[in-house]
Design a protein around this motif. Structure first.
Motif, short mmCIF file in Angstrom:
data_model
loop_
_atom_site.label_atom_id
_atom_site.label_comp_id
_atom_site.label_asym_id
_atom_site.label_seq_id
_atom_site.Cartn_x
_atom_site.Cartn_y
_atom_site.Cartn_z
N ARG A 159 0.81 -1.23 0.00
CA ARG A 159 0.00 0.00 0.00
C ARG A 159 0.84 1.27 0.00
N LEU A 160 2.12 1.16 0.26
CA LEU A 160 2.95 2.36 0.39
C LEU A 160 3.17 3.00 -0.98
N PRO A 161 3.08 4.32 -1.06
CA PRO A 161 3.33 5.00 -2.34
C PRO A 161 4.79 4.86 -2.74
N ALA A 162 5.01 4.80 -4.04
CA ALA A 162 6.38 4.66 -4.53
C ALA A 162 7.17 5.94 -4.28
N PRO A 163 8.34 5.85 -3.66
CA PRO A 163 9.16 7.05 -3.46
C PRO A 163 9.83 7.47 -4.76
N ASP A 164 10.37 8.67 -4.76
CA ASP A 164 11.00 9.21 -5.96
C ASP A 164 12.52 9.14 -5.82
N ALA A 192 13.51 9.97 0.14
CA ALA A 192 13.43 10.27 -1.29
C ALA A 192 14.83 10.61 -1.78
N GLY A 193 15.04 10.48 -3.09
CA GLY A 193 16.35 10.76 -3.65
C GLY A 193 17.27 9.55 -3.56
N PRO A 388 7.22 8.58 -11.59
CA PRO A 388 6.76 8.82 -10.22
C PRO A 388 5.79 9.99 -10.17
N LEU A 389 4.70 9.78 -9.46
CA LEU A 389 3.67 10.80 -9.38
C LEU A 389 4.22 12.12 -8.87
N GLU A 390 5.10 12.05 -7.86
CA GLU A 390 5.64 13.28 -7.29
C GLU A 390 6.52 14.00 -8.30
N ALA A 391 7.26 13.24 -9.12
CA ALA A 391 8.08 13.88 -10.14
C ALA A 391 7.21 14.61 -11.16
#
Length: 542
Positions: A159-164, A192-193, A388-391
């Motif tokens: 369930r954890l969101p994928a990190p960037d 992240a990173g 990645p969604l955040e990217a």
């Protein structure tokens, strides 16, 4: 790797639970071992179902709440422990309030000491207390059922969101020490990173170089998110670094000592507070700026990226801002929450997107930009799971991740597990050809997983195998071990024909495979409750 923190009242069995799961005792200080009490952060790790899980064990005593907050500040998920013998206790309440304030949304509740008392009352208390918090959907597990606990931990990691991995680095330091012959070492949770040996980073106002790095006690050339990591740094003395400092990408984080914020309600404010972020705990002086805003003056600058509510981060006093609004000089933002517009005295004119109000032309431009960026990413990363969604959020300039999915509606792109990708993306030809070769081998011997050298000859590395698994062509059994997509069902059918219970060796022979395949295959069947493992190590098909 997946990193989780513990939480819960003192003496409810957090450290004991980790010892049972990992075989490692997280309390590392002599004083902790003498008193049988967790005082500072502890660390343990294990592999479950082929996945590396690292745990940050936090103290549950009221005197060490600051240490607890330092442990959970950079961790995306929590294992919350409540003892059946005592039920909900003061630090249970305090820890849950802290997690809710930090916005931790992913977790698992474990009812410990269920062999000493009826767990029913504790389960009921947990359900009531958690219902209205960010962890309201956390499943509850009885701690005596370790197989169920392991299965729920795997489900939690799903369930954890994928990190960037491409994000800027900001590693909050939770430990710092000196290693003879190596120098200064700092540890933390990399959220992240990516950090690589030889990288030049920034810490305590100076440039430092990563001489070497480790993760879970093993050396590495590079470590990505989310991971526990230890960095051996050149260019800084151990005495100049402490918990709450941050190792970060140079030039991209602003050291901020003053923040203007909006308020949820116009009630009374404490004049002095403590801001907890990452592993940092910084005293804060509060100055109200009218009924709906306040200015926070931090005891020391912190590396932050502040997305100030529209209209609240401007020069001048609060009445000057009000004068701007009254004379019509304040331009409505392109994108803002309706509540923020109301707090600024602006009408909520525009296109509604959930709680947000957006300018239609700006929104259309963002959609075109997002579509182009996602498809360009897919072309340049043909075997990646997706952008990645955040990217994508940062590339497009959206103020919140929750806007990405509605922005992409109708574009032909989909958001899956925190990644943006075209639907039904297939394998590139070079990977498809290699996977077909593996499929031919498995058609003849379905449980003879290709060896590492065979995969290397086919140029099937971890990323290519992951793409084949996502496409439903292969099933991942463990790191570097893949079988056909129906391998688990076929294995269950074979094992059902054996005399019950059976040993690993008997299963291996029946499947015609090696221990390298049989052991993780059986563990996956255990996790899915297809097989059940007995105390003597034998198994039987459920």
């Amino acid at each position: 790797m997946f990193v989780l923190a513990t939480a819960g009242h003192v003496d409810h069995g957090k450290s004991t639970l980790l010892h049972r799961l990992t075989g490692m005792w997280p309390d590392r200080l002599a004083e902790e071992q003498r008193r049988g009490l967790t005082i500072d952060l502890g660390f343990a790790w294990t592999e479950i179902g082929g996945r590396q899980l690292a745990f940050v064990d936090v103290p549950g005593h009221e005197r060490f709440v600051a240490n607890m907050l330092a442990g959970v500040g950079a961790v995306p998920a929590v294992v919350f422990v409540v003892a059946a013998t005592e039920g909900w206790m003061p630090q249970s309440e305090e820890h849950l309030a802290a997690l809710d304030a930090l916005g931790v949304r992913h977790g698992l509740v474990v009812i410990s000491k269920a062999d000493l008392a009826d767990p029913g009352p504790a389960v009921a208390q947990v359900s009531e207390r958690f219902a209205a918090t960010s962890l309201g959907d956390a499943p509850v597990v009885i701690g005596t059922d370790l197989d169920r606990l392991r299965a729920e931990l795997l489900a939690l990691t799903d369930r954890l969101p994928a990190p960037d991995p491409g994000a800027d680095v900001r590693l909050w330091v939770d430990r710092c020490f000196t290693v003879r012959g190596a120098g200064t070492v700092v540890t933390g949770t990399l959220a992240a990173g990516t950090v690589r040996a030889g990288d030049e980073l920034e810490l305590a106002g100076r440039r430092v170089t990563v001489r070497g790095l480790q993760s879970l006690g093993r050396g590495a050339d590079a470590v990505g998110p989310v991971s526990r990591v230890a960095l051996n740094l050149r260019g800084v003395d151990r005495r100049d670094v402490g918990r709450g400092d941050a190792v970060r990408t140079p030039g991209v984080w602003l050291d901020t000592a003053e923040i203007d914020v909006g308020l949820r309600s116009p009630g009374a404010l404490h004049r002095q507070l403590v801001l907890h972020i990452g592993s940092a705990a910084v005293p804060v002086q509060v100055r109200r700026l009218g009924a709906t805003a306040a200015r926070l003056r931090l005891g020391r600058p912190l590396p932050l990226r502040v997305s100030d509510p529209p209209g609240l981060r401007r020069r001048g006093a609060a009445r000057d801002r009000a004068a701007d609004l009254a004379t019509g000089r304040a331009r409505p933002p392109d994108c803002a929450r309706a509540a923020e517009l109301r707090a600024m005295g602006l009408p909520a004119h525009g296109q509604r997107v959930g709680d947000w109000v957006v300018d239609p032309r700006w929104w259309a431009e963002r959609r075109d930009c997002a579509t182009a960026a996602a498809r360009r990413w897919a072309n340049e990363h043909d075997i990646a799971a997706g952008m990645p969604l955040e990217a994508l959020r940062q590339r497009v300039g959206l103020p919140a991740a929750e806007l990405v999915a509605p922005l992409l509606a109708g574009t032909g792109l989909e958001v899956v597990d925190g990644l943006v990708r075209p639907p039904g993306a297939g394998l590139p030809p070079r990977v498809d050809k290699a996977v077909r070769a593996v499929e031919e081998w498995l058609a003849a011997e379905p449980f003879r997983a290709p060896e590492a050298d065979e995969l290397a000859d086919l140029k099937l590395g971890p990323r290519e195998l992951a793409a084949a698994v996502r496409a439903g062509r292969l099933t991942r059994i463990a790191d570097g071990v893949v079988l056909g997509p129906d391998a688990l069902d076929r294995a269950a059918g074979v094992l059902a024909t054996l005399p019950q219970p059976f040993t690993v060796s008997e299963a291996r022979r029946a499947l015609g495979t090696t221990r390298r395949v049989a052991v993780p295959l059986l563990e996956q069947l255990d996790a899915r409750r297809v097989t059940s493992r007995g105390g003597d190590g034998t198994r039987m098909v459920v």
